[in-house]
Scaffold this motif. Structure first.
Motif, PDB file in Angstrom:
ATOM      1  N   PRO A 224      38.565 -15.006  10.798  1.00 48.46           N
ATOM      2  CA  PRO A 224      38.371 -14.561   9.403  1.00 48.46           C
ATOM      3  C   PRO A 224      36.905 -14.792   9.030  1.00 48.46           C
ATOM      4  N   HIS A 225      36.246 -13.769   8.478  1.00 50.32           N
ATOM      5  CA  HIS A 225      34.785 -13.812   8.348  1.00 50.32           C
ATOM      6  C   HIS A 225      34.272 -14.990   7.523  1.00 50.32           C
ATOM      7  N   ALA A 226      34.727 -15.123   6.281  1.00 47.35           N
ATOM      8  CA  ALA A 226      34.202 -16.185   5.406  1.00 47.35           C
ATOM      9  C   ALA A 226      35.095 -16.324   4.168  1.00 47.35           C
TER      10      ALA A 226
ATOM     11  N   TRP B 250      20.454  -7.589   3.374  1.00 47.65           N
ATOM     12  CA  TRP B 250      20.417  -7.355   4.829  1.00 47.65           C
ATOM     13  C   TRP B 250      21.805  -6.994   5.351  1.00 47.65           C
ATOM     14  N   LEU B 251      22.796  -7.821   4.925  1.00 44.58           N
ATOM     15  CA  LEU B 251      24.159  -7.633   5.422  1.00 44.58           C
ATOM     16  C   LEU B 251      24.816  -6.392   4.806  1.00 44.58           C
ATOM     17  N   GLU B 252      24.760  -6.329   3.462  1.00 42.56           N
ATOM     18  CA  GLU B 252      25.524  -5.286   2.767  1.00 42.56           C
ATOM     19  C   GLU B 252      24.875  -3.906   2.840  1.00 42.56           C
TER      20      GLU B 252
ATOM     21  N   LEU C  89      30.028 -21.661   3.838  1.00 41.68           N
ATOM     22  CA  LEU C  89      28.882 -22.082   3.021  1.00 41.68           C
ATOM     23  C   LEU C  89      27.533 -21.874   3.699  1.00 41.68           C
ATOM     24  N   GLU C  90      27.328 -20.630   4.090  1.00 39.94           N
ATOM     25  CA  GLU C  90      26.029 -20.281   4.678  1.00 39.94           C
ATOM     26  C   GLU C  90      24.983 -20.129   3.578  1.00 39.94           C
ATOM     27  N   THR C  91      25.431 -19.616   2.420  1.00 42.59           N
ATOM     28  CA  THR C  91      24.451 -19.319   1.361  1.00 42.59           C
ATOM     29  C   THR C  91      24.815 -19.968   0.024  1.00 42.59           C
TER      30      THR C  91
ATOM     31  N   TYR D  35      38.300 -11.496  17.057  1.00 42.25           N
ATOM     32  CA  TYR D  35      38.148 -10.216  16.371  1.00 42.25           C
ATOM     33  C   TYR D  35      37.805 -10.533  14.914  1.00 42.25           C
ATOM     34  N   GLY D  36      36.620 -10.140  14.453  1.00 45.72           N
ATOM     35  CA  GLY D  36      36.180 -10.490  13.092  1.00 45.72           C
ATOM     36  C   GLY D  36      36.978  -9.751  12.031  1.00 45.72           C
ATOM     37  N   MET D  37      37.512 -10.513  11.086  1.00 48.76           N
ATOM     38  CA  MET D  37      38.408  -9.908  10.072  1.00 48.76           C
ATOM     39  C   MET D  37      37.864 -10.155   8.657  1.00 48.76           C
TER      40      MET D  37
ATOM     41  N   TYR E 292      22.301  -2.891   5.049  1.00 49.86           N
ATOM     42  CA  TYR E 292      21.790  -2.458   6.358  1.00 49.86           C
ATOM     43  C   TYR E 292      22.803  -2.698   7.494  1.00 49.86           C
ATOM     44  N   ILE E 293      23.213  -3.974   7.672  1.00 57.66           N
ATOM     45  CA  ILE E 293      24.020  -4.306   8.849  1.00 57.66           C
ATOM     46  C   ILE E 293      25.427  -3.698   8.767  1.00 57.66           C
ATOM     47  N   TRP E 294      26.125  -3.924   7.659  1.00 61.22           N
ATOM     48  CA  TRP E 294      27.494  -3.399   7.587  1.00 61.22           C
ATOM     49  C   TRP E 294      27.542  -1.870   7.692  1.00 61.22           C
ATOM     50  N   PRO E 295      26.673  -1.132   6.977  1.00 59.75           N
ATOM     51  CA  PRO E 295      26.725   0.339   7.159  1.00 59.75           C
ATOM     52  C   PRO E 295      26.455   0.770   8.603  1.00 59.75           C
ATOM     53  N   VAL E 296      25.510   0.123   9.279  1.00 61.90           N
ATOM     54  CA  VAL E 296      25.189   0.572  10.643  1.00 61.90           C
ATOM     55  C   VAL E 296      26.298   0.170  11.614  1.00 61.90           C
ATOM     56  N   GLU E 297      26.993  -0.930  11.329  1.00 59.46           N
ATOM     57  CA  GLU E 297      28.113  -1.332  12.205  1.00 59.46           C
ATOM     58  C   GLU E 297      29.232  -0.282  12.191  1.00 59.46           C
ATOM     59  N   GLU E 298      29.351   0.454  11.067  1.00 55.37           N
ATOM     60  CA  GLU E 298      30.359   1.525  10.972  1.00 55.37           C
ATOM     61  C   GLU E 298      30.137   2.593  12.043  1.00 55.37           C
TER      62      GLU E 298
ATOM     63  N   THR F 168      23.168 -19.732  18.317  1.00 59.04           N
ATOM     64  CA  THR F 168      22.082 -18.805  17.968  1.00 59.04           C
ATOM     65  C   THR F 168      22.392 -17.994  16.721  1.00 59.04           C
ATOM     66  N   ASP F 169      23.708 -17.717  16.467  1.00 58.50           N
ATOM     67  CA  ASP F 169      24.149 -16.673  15.539  1.00 58.50           C
ATOM     68  C   ASP F 169      23.831 -15.325  16.208  1.00 58.50           C
ATOM     69  N   GLY F 170      24.076 -14.227  15.514  1.00 62.69           N
ATOM     70  CA  GLY F 170      23.847 -12.918  16.125  1.00 62.69           C
ATOM     71  C   GLY F 170      22.352 -12.650  16.304  1.00 62.69           C
TER      72      GLY F 170
ATOM     73  N   ASN G  23      28.237 -16.737  17.752  1.00 64.87           N
ATOM     74  CA  ASN G  23      27.475 -15.541  18.106  1.00 64.87           C
ATOM     75  C   ASN G  23      28.207 -14.307  17.584  1.00 64.87           C
ATOM     76  N   HIS G  24      27.461 -13.232  17.451  1.00 60.02           N
ATOM     77  CA  HIS G  24      28.030 -11.898  17.245  1.00 60.02           C
ATOM     78  C   HIS G  24      27.346 -11.077  18.348  1.00 60.02           C
ATOM     79  N   ALA G  25      27.876 -11.198  19.573  1.00 58.80           N
ATOM     80  CA  ALA G  25      27.129 -10.736  20.748  1.00 58.80           C
ATOM     81  C   ALA G  25      26.733  -9.261  20.678  1.00 58.80           C
ATOM     82  N   GLY G  26      27.625  -8.434  20.116  1.00 53.40           N
ATOM     83  CA  GLY G  26      27.322  -6.996  20.038  1.00 53.40           C
ATOM     84  C   GLY G  26      26.089  -6.707  19.195  1.00 53.40           C
ATOM     85  N   MET G  27      25.662  -7.692  18.406  1.00 54.43           N
ATOM     86  CA  MET G  27      24.505  -7.474  17.525  1.00 54.43           C
ATOM     87  C   MET G  27      23.171  -7.471  18.272  1.00 54.43           C
ATOM     88  N   THR G  28      23.190  -7.632  19.605  1.00 57.97           N
ATOM     89  CA  THR G  28      21.937  -7.425  20.346  1.00 57.97           C
ATOM     90  C   THR G  28      21.418  -6.016  20.080  1.00 57.97           C
TER      91      THR G  28
HETATM   92  C1  LIG Z   1      33.659  -9.033  10.791  1.00 55.81           C
HETATM   93  S1  LIG Z   1      32.827  -9.319  12.280  1.00 55.81           S
HETATM   94  C2  LIG Z   1      31.566 -10.478  11.856  1.00 55.81           C
HETATM   95  C3  LIG Z   1      30.619  -9.964  10.811  1.00 55.81           C
HETATM   96  O1  LIG Z   1      29.683 -10.975  10.522  1.00 55.81           O
HETATM   97  C4  LIG Z   1      28.484 -10.353  10.218  1.00 55.81           C
HETATM   98  N1  LIG Z   1      27.380 -11.302  10.266  1.00 55.81           N
HETATM   99  C5  LIG Z   1      26.405 -11.378  11.157  1.00 55.81           C
HETATM  100  N2  LIG Z   1      25.573 -12.387  10.862  1.00 55.81           N
HETATM  101  C6  LIG Z   1      26.066 -12.938   9.731  1.00 55.81           C
HETATM  102  C7  LIG Z   1      25.664 -14.000   8.927  1.00 55.81           C
HETATM  103  O2  LIG Z   1      24.568 -14.712   9.189  1.00 55.81           O
HETATM  104  N3  LIG Z   1      26.409 -14.314   7.859  1.00 55.81           N
HETATM  105  C8  LIG Z   1      27.503 -13.612   7.557  1.00 55.81           C
HETATM  106  N4  LIG Z   1      27.933 -12.577   8.287  1.00 55.81           N
HETATM  107  C9  LIG Z   1      27.230 -12.255   9.369  1.00 55.81           C
HETATM  108  C10 LIG Z   1      28.385  -9.248  11.208  1.00 55.81           C
HETATM  109  O3  LIG Z   1      27.450  -8.303  10.834  1.00 55.81           O
HETATM  110  C11 LIG Z   1      29.809  -8.747  11.243  1.00 55.81           C
HETATM  111  O4  LIG Z   1      30.019  -7.729  10.320  1.00 55.81           O
END
Ligand SMILES: CSC[C@H]1O[C@@H](n2cnc3c(O)ncnc32)[C@H](O)[C@@H]1O
Ligand SMILES: [Zn+2]
Length: 444
Positions: free
Chosen positions: A183-185, A83-85, A213-215, A144-146, A87-93, A298-300, A64-69
């Motif tokens: 460590p993230h990936a 989506w990640l690069e 290997l998600e993608t 702690y995600g790194m 939208y999600i990462w900029p808004v997480e800042e 569930t994932d986030g 899970n990435h619980a804060g992503m609710t």
């Molecule tokens: C560095 S904290 C975790 C990081 O993972 C991002 N994340 C959320 N869902 C996914 C996914 O499906 N694949 C890869 N990374 C994901 C999240 O936004 C946080 O930045």
């Protein structure tokens, strides 16, 4: 004298030694199960009547990435990298610890209400997640995600934050919180950083949580950079052992699956997220066949878009049946094992079964509902017919967090309001006013 005695329920122990009990009793004392059987021969401070209900181990959500609710529905239907690069990462800042605290509290509320008692998490500002878990009474394995993106300065500061998190929170909340390294990936972290993290985790004797290997894009990037895929790269640097929890594991070759099986890596399967992001289909039946411990998650919330493990169980079963065009490839009992026994095994906690000595982490599922009538087979109903909202009572560590549908450990309205306020930090249009959460004239 037991603290709690649960009576009159169908006890789905998930314990192969005792089997399930058509009408049984479970007694809990000091946070642990002290009796499972037909009739407890002692007194209890509190009796929970589970007539017409199934009593089962609480569900374990292993990725899970619980804060992503806070980002639920924020940027849907986009290619995963975009989506990640974009939208999600900029808004997480824009999100700080107070917003993440509000988001994780909302996640915990949603998980408790749908029968999850333990979750594994990887996210930013994870100390805020720890605070939320401590406050609400759930059990969690937090990391702690790194990410270093190959930048040595970022690697150093990330590892320091990860180390501090482990130091401060491993064993916190009376042992309900365990810390992991996150460590993230393999394609967002350098090889050197992954080696350093693994070394530190072994030194601190904690587990590691990573996406693998998600993608297909990750597979291609790894082949281009290292001449091999993520699994082979991680194996070659000695990263893998049974302390590793690898989320997704979709783009695996036969050889990769053998490596995961031989090294004892635990795989967390996210069927709803993988379908929503069109990431692919993990070879779950083959992994199980090879003896890999595959749990469910569930994932986030931004890629699911809820935290209901009942939905995940049903989706997992249906996805692998249709993918193989063989409906015998996975059955309801296996899916229940993945959501309970295997999840607890992945996180190394004495839970996932109703068994003497195990944690008092249990849920009560009301079977007296139209969509659960008639009842021939409990496993079948739990996986194919039930919903998270059928859960009425939830216990973690022998404490009642929800009873007869009433959440006791937090104020539901306050949690939703605080999360909606925190979501304002995304600077996006959202519908707090439509929800009426700030409007005293709306009946809350
Ligand atoms: C560095 S904290 C975790 C990081 O993972 C991002 N994340 C959320 N869902 C996914 C996914 O499906 N694949 C890869 N990374 C994901 C999240 O936004 C946080 O930045
Ligand atoms: Zn994830």
């Amino acid at each position: 004298m037991a603290d709690i005695l649960i009576k009159n329920g169908y006890i789905l122990t998930m314990d192969p030694d005792t089997g399930d009990l058509k009408k049984g009793e479970v007694a809990i004392e000091n946070g642990r199960i002290i009796y499972v059987g037909l009739s407890y021969n002692g007194k209890a401070d509190k009796i929970i009547d589970a007539s017409g209900s199934v009593v089962m181990p609480g569900l374990v959500n292993t990725h899970n990435h619980a804060g992503m609710t806070l980002l639920r529905g924020y940027a849907d239907d986009l290619p995963l990298a975009e989506w990640l690069e974009d939208y999600i990462w900029p808004v997480e800042e824009k999100l700080g610890p107070e917003e993440i605290y509000a988001g994780v509290r909302l996640a915990c509320l949603e998980m408790i209400k749908s029968g999850t008692t333990t979750f594994a998490d990887m996210y930013i500002h994870e100390q805020a997640a720890a605070r939320a878990v401590e406050d609400c009474g759930m059990r969690a394995a937090l990391s702690y995600g790194m990410i270093d993106f190959g930048d040595p300065q970022r690697a150093e500061s990330s590892l320091l934050k990860g180390r501090n998190f482990v130091k401060d929170f491993n064993g916190a909340a009376n042992g309900r919180i365990s810390a992991m390294y996150g460590p993230h990936a393999p394609h967002t972290c350098s090889q050197q950083f992954l080696q350093d993290v693994r070394k530190q985790a072994r030194k601190d004797d904690v587990k590691v949580h990573i996406h693998v290997l998600e993608t297909e894009a990750e597979l291609n990037q790894m082949k281009e950079k290292y001449g091999k895929c993520s699994v082979n790269m991680l194996h070659d640097i000695g990263f893998f052992d049974s302390d590793v929890l690898a989320a997704h594991c979709i783009w695996l070759s036969e050889g990769d699956m053998n490596i995961l099986a031989e090294t004892g890596v635990h795989v967390s399967h996210d069927p709803v997220s993988n379908m929503k992001t069109a990431a692919g289909i993990a070879p779950v039946p083959q992994l199980l066949e090879k003896g890999v411990n595959v749990s469910l998650s569930t994932d986030g919330c931004a890629s699911n878009n809820n935290l209901d493990m009942f939905g995940v169980m049903k989706t997992a079963a249906l996805l692998h049946k249709v993918n193989s065009m063989d409906l015998t490839v996975i059955d309801a009992r296996k899916v229940l094992e993945m959501a309970t026994v295997y999840g607890a095994k992945a996180l190394g906690i004495e839970a996932g079964m109703i068994k003497e000595g195990y944690y008092g982490d249990l849920i009560v599922v009301d079977m007296k509902r139209p969509h659960l009538t008639p009842l021939y087979d409990v496993d079948s109903h739990l996986v194919y017919s039930a919903r998270g909202s059928d859960v009425t009572t939830v216990l973690v560590d022998g404490k009642v967090l929800m009873e007869n549908g009433k959440v006791l450990c937090m104020d539901e309205y306050e949690i939703m309001m605080e999360a909606s306020k925190a979501a304002k930090k995304t600077d996006s249009q959202h519908l707090i006013d439509v929800l009426g959460l700030n409007d005293p004239s709306v009946d809350q």
